[in-house]
Design a protein around this motif. Sequence first.
Motif, mmCIF file in Angstrom:
data_model
loop_
_atom_site.group_PDB
_atom_site.id
_atom_site.type_symbol
_atom_site.label_atom_id
_atom_site.label_comp_id
_atom_site.label_asym_id
_atom_site.label_seq_id
_atom_site.Cartn_x
_atom_site.Cartn_y
_atom_site.Cartn_z
ATOM 1 N N LEU A 100 90.570 -61.509 -16.270
ATOM 2 C CA LEU A 100 90.229 -62.793 -15.662
ATOM 3 C C LEU A 100 88.737 -63.086 -15.732
ATOM 4 N N LYS A 101 87.921 -62.040 -15.551
ATOM 5 C CA LYS A 101 86.473 -62.223 -15.586
ATOM 6 C C LYS A 101 86.024 -62.752 -16.945
ATOM 7 N N LEU A 102 86.579 -62.195 -18.014
ATOM 8 C CA LEU A 102 86.221 -62.606 -19.367
ATOM 9 C C LEU A 102 86.663 -64.045 -19.634
ATOM 10 N N LEU A 103 87.852 -64.374 -19.177
ATOM 11 C CA LEU A 103 88.372 -65.732 -19.371
ATOM 12 C C LEU A 103 87.496 -66.762 -18.654
ATOM 13 N N VAL A 104 87.099 -66.423 -17.428
ATOM 14 C CA VAL A 104 86.248 -67.329 -16.652
ATOM 15 C C VAL A 104 84.903 -67.513 -17.333
ATOM 16 N N GLU A 105 84.325 -66.418 -17.815
ATOM 17 C CA GLU A 105 83.017 -66.488 -18.464
ATOM 18 C C GLU A 105 83.059 -67.356 -19.719
ATOM 19 N N LYS A 106 84.137 -67.248 -20.497
ATOM 20 C CA LYS A 106 84.273 -68.055 -21.715
ATOM 21 C C LYS A 106 84.359 -69.540 -21.381
ATOM 22 N N LYS A 107 85.170 -69.850 -20.379
ATOM 23 C CA LYS A 107 85.326 -71.252 -19.982
ATOM 24 C C LYS A 107 84.018 -71.794 -19.404
ATOM 25 N N PHE A 108 83.318 -70.951 -18.648
ATOM 26 C CA PHE A 108 82.046 -71.361 -18.048
ATOM 27 C C PHE A 108 81.018 -71.665 -19.129
ATOM 28 N N LEU A 109 80.882 -70.774 -20.112
ATOM 29 C CA LEU A 109 79.909 -70.967 -21.187
ATOM 30 C C LEU A 109 80.227 -72.214 -22.007
ATOM 31 N N THR A 110 81.509 -72.510 -22.187
ATOM 32 C CA THR A 110 81.919 -73.713 -22.918
ATOM 33 C C THR A 110 81.434 -74.965 -22.193
ATOM 34 N N LEU A 111 81.555 -74.940 -20.865
ATOM 35 C CA LEU A 111 81.090 -76.076 -20.055
ATOM 36 C C LEU A 111 79.569 -76.179 -20.084
ATOM 37 N N GLN A 112 78.891 -75.026 -20.003
ATOM 38 C CA GLN A 112 77.428 -75.007 -20.005
ATOM 39 C C GLN A 112 76.845 -75.528 -21.316
ATOM 40 N N ASP A 113 77.546 -75.278 -22.416
ATOM 41 C CA ASP A 113 77.068 -75.721 -23.729
ATOM 42 C C ASP A 113 76.999 -77.248 -23.831
ATOM 43 N N LYS A 114 77.726 -77.924 -22.956
ATOM 44 C CA LYS A 114 77.762 -79.386 -22.991
ATOM 45 C C LYS A 114 76.725 -80.022 -22.065
ATOM 46 N N ASN A 115 75.884 -79.201 -21.436
ATOM 47 C CA ASN A 115 74.879 -79.713 -20.489
ATOM 48 C C ASN A 115 73.913 -80.688 -21.153
ATOM 49 N N SER A 116 73.541 -81.719 -20.389
ATOM 50 C CA SER A 116 72.513 -82.655 -20.841
ATOM 51 C C SER A 116 71.910 -83.321 -19.608
ATOM 52 N N ASP A 117 70.732 -83.913 -19.771
ATOM 53 C CA ASP A 117 70.074 -84.589 -18.648
ATOM 54 C C ASP A 117 70.908 -85.756 -18.119
ATOM 55 N N ALA A 118 71.774 -86.284 -18.968
ATOM 56 C CA ALA A 118 72.621 -87.409 -18.555
ATOM 57 C C ALA A 118 73.603 -86.988 -17.452
ATOM 58 N N ASP A 119 73.819 -85.674 -17.314
ATOM 59 C CA ASP A 119 74.738 -85.179 -16.287
ATOM 60 C C ASP A 119 74.278 -85.548 -14.888
ATOM 61 N N PHE A 120 72.960 -85.684 -14.712
ATOM 62 C CA PHE A 120 72.416 -85.971 -13.381
ATOM 63 C C PHE A 120 72.896 -87.329 -12.861
ATOM 64 N N LYS A 121 73.281 -88.206 -13.792
ATOM 65 C CA LYS A 121 73.795 -89.518 -13.380
ATOM 66 C C LYS A 121 75.125 -89.384 -12.650
ATOM 67 N N ASP A 122 75.795 -88.252 -12.849
ATOM 68 C CA ASP A 122 77.074 -88.011 -12.180
ATOM 69 C C ASP A 122 76.895 -87.313 -10.843
ATOM 70 N N ASN A 123 75.644 -86.923 -10.535
ATOM 71 C CA ASN A 123 75.377 -86.258 -9.259
ATOM 72 C C ASN A 123 75.026 -87.316 -8.224
ATOM 73 N N GLU A 124 75.953 -87.546 -7.300
ATOM 74 C CA GLU A 124 75.788 -88.627 -6.327
ATOM 75 C C GLU A 124 74.535 -88.460 -5.473
ATOM 76 N N LYS A 125 74.269 -87.238 -5.028
ATOM 77 C CA LYS A 125 73.095 -86.987 -4.182
ATOM 78 C C LYS A 125 71.796 -87.281 -4.939
ATOM 79 N N PHE A 126 71.753 -86.865 -6.196
ATOM 80 C CA PHE A 126 70.558 -87.052 -7.013
ATOM 81 C C PHE A 126 70.299 -88.537 -7.246
ATOM 82 N N MET A 127 71.345 -89.280 -7.595
ATOM 83 C CA MET A 127 71.202 -90.703 -7.867
ATOM 84 C C MET A 127 70.864 -91.480 -6.597
ATOM 85 N N GLN A 128 71.441 -91.046 -5.476
ATOM 86 C CA GLN A 128 71.146 -91.691 -4.196
ATOM 87 C C GLN A 128 69.674 -91.482 -3.824
ATOM 88 N N TYR A 129 69.185 -90.271 -4.092
ATOM 89 C CA TYR A 129 67.776 -89.943 -3.826
ATOM 90 C C TYR A 129 66.855 -90.854 -4.626
#
Length: 247
Positions: A100-129
């Motif tokens: 399970l640990k390996l499966l979680v790590e693979k899925k996590f890294l896949t999500l992390q690879d898609k990171n971009s500054d545009a993600d902050f627009k989806d953070n309600e607290k950040f945009m409200q600030y």
Amino acid sequence: MPGRSSSNSGSTRYISFSSVESALSSLKSFQACISSGMDTVSSVALDLVETQTEVSSEYSMDRAMVEFAKMDRELSHYVKAIQSTISHVKEERPEKVPDLKLLVEKKFLTLQDKNSDADFKDNEKFMQYKQQLRELKKQYGMHADRENDGTEGVDEDMIVTQSQTNFVCPITQLEMKKPVKNKVCGHTYEEEAIVRMIESKHKRKKKACCPKIGCGHTDMRMSDLIPDEALRRAIESHNKKKKRHSE
């Protein structure tokens, strides 16, 4: 390992996810701590605007908010990775107990690879600030924001008069003490008045429309409302100045 059953059988029907779900609960609790941290940073940043503290201090608040937003994104990815892994294993029911640990790590890294500054627009607290900081600066007529808004050279009294019109609740027609903003249409109301209006409509199985004349938002919900800290501070500051002038 966590999530592995002590049973001799390798069938997934004997896998216990209790420890994994416990870890998931801890992650969500930590997310709540990050949310509180973002609230604190937001409050301090608004204080800096009110006291017109040097820009470098305000900039450090921006940096802190970005770091909180990054931590929140990373935790959200962990939560999604764990939830996805649990669902996958339960659906697939493999013959052997997976790592399970390996499966979680693979899925996590896949999500992390898609990171971009545009993600902050989806953070309600950040945009409200960012929005409240911008609005409070505008209420104070701070030079930089006035230039950005194309209002340089506009009479200061006119700006104050326009700001005061935003202080009045469209329901009570009185100056607001605890304003809340509608995330959908952007209008503000006195919290007690709008909550009472929405509850009254919903009890009668009717939709609650935004009370602002001309607004097309016809299905208001409690979840649409967020505290308008910038407007509350602007109202309080205006009243303090008015009191000083009258003394």
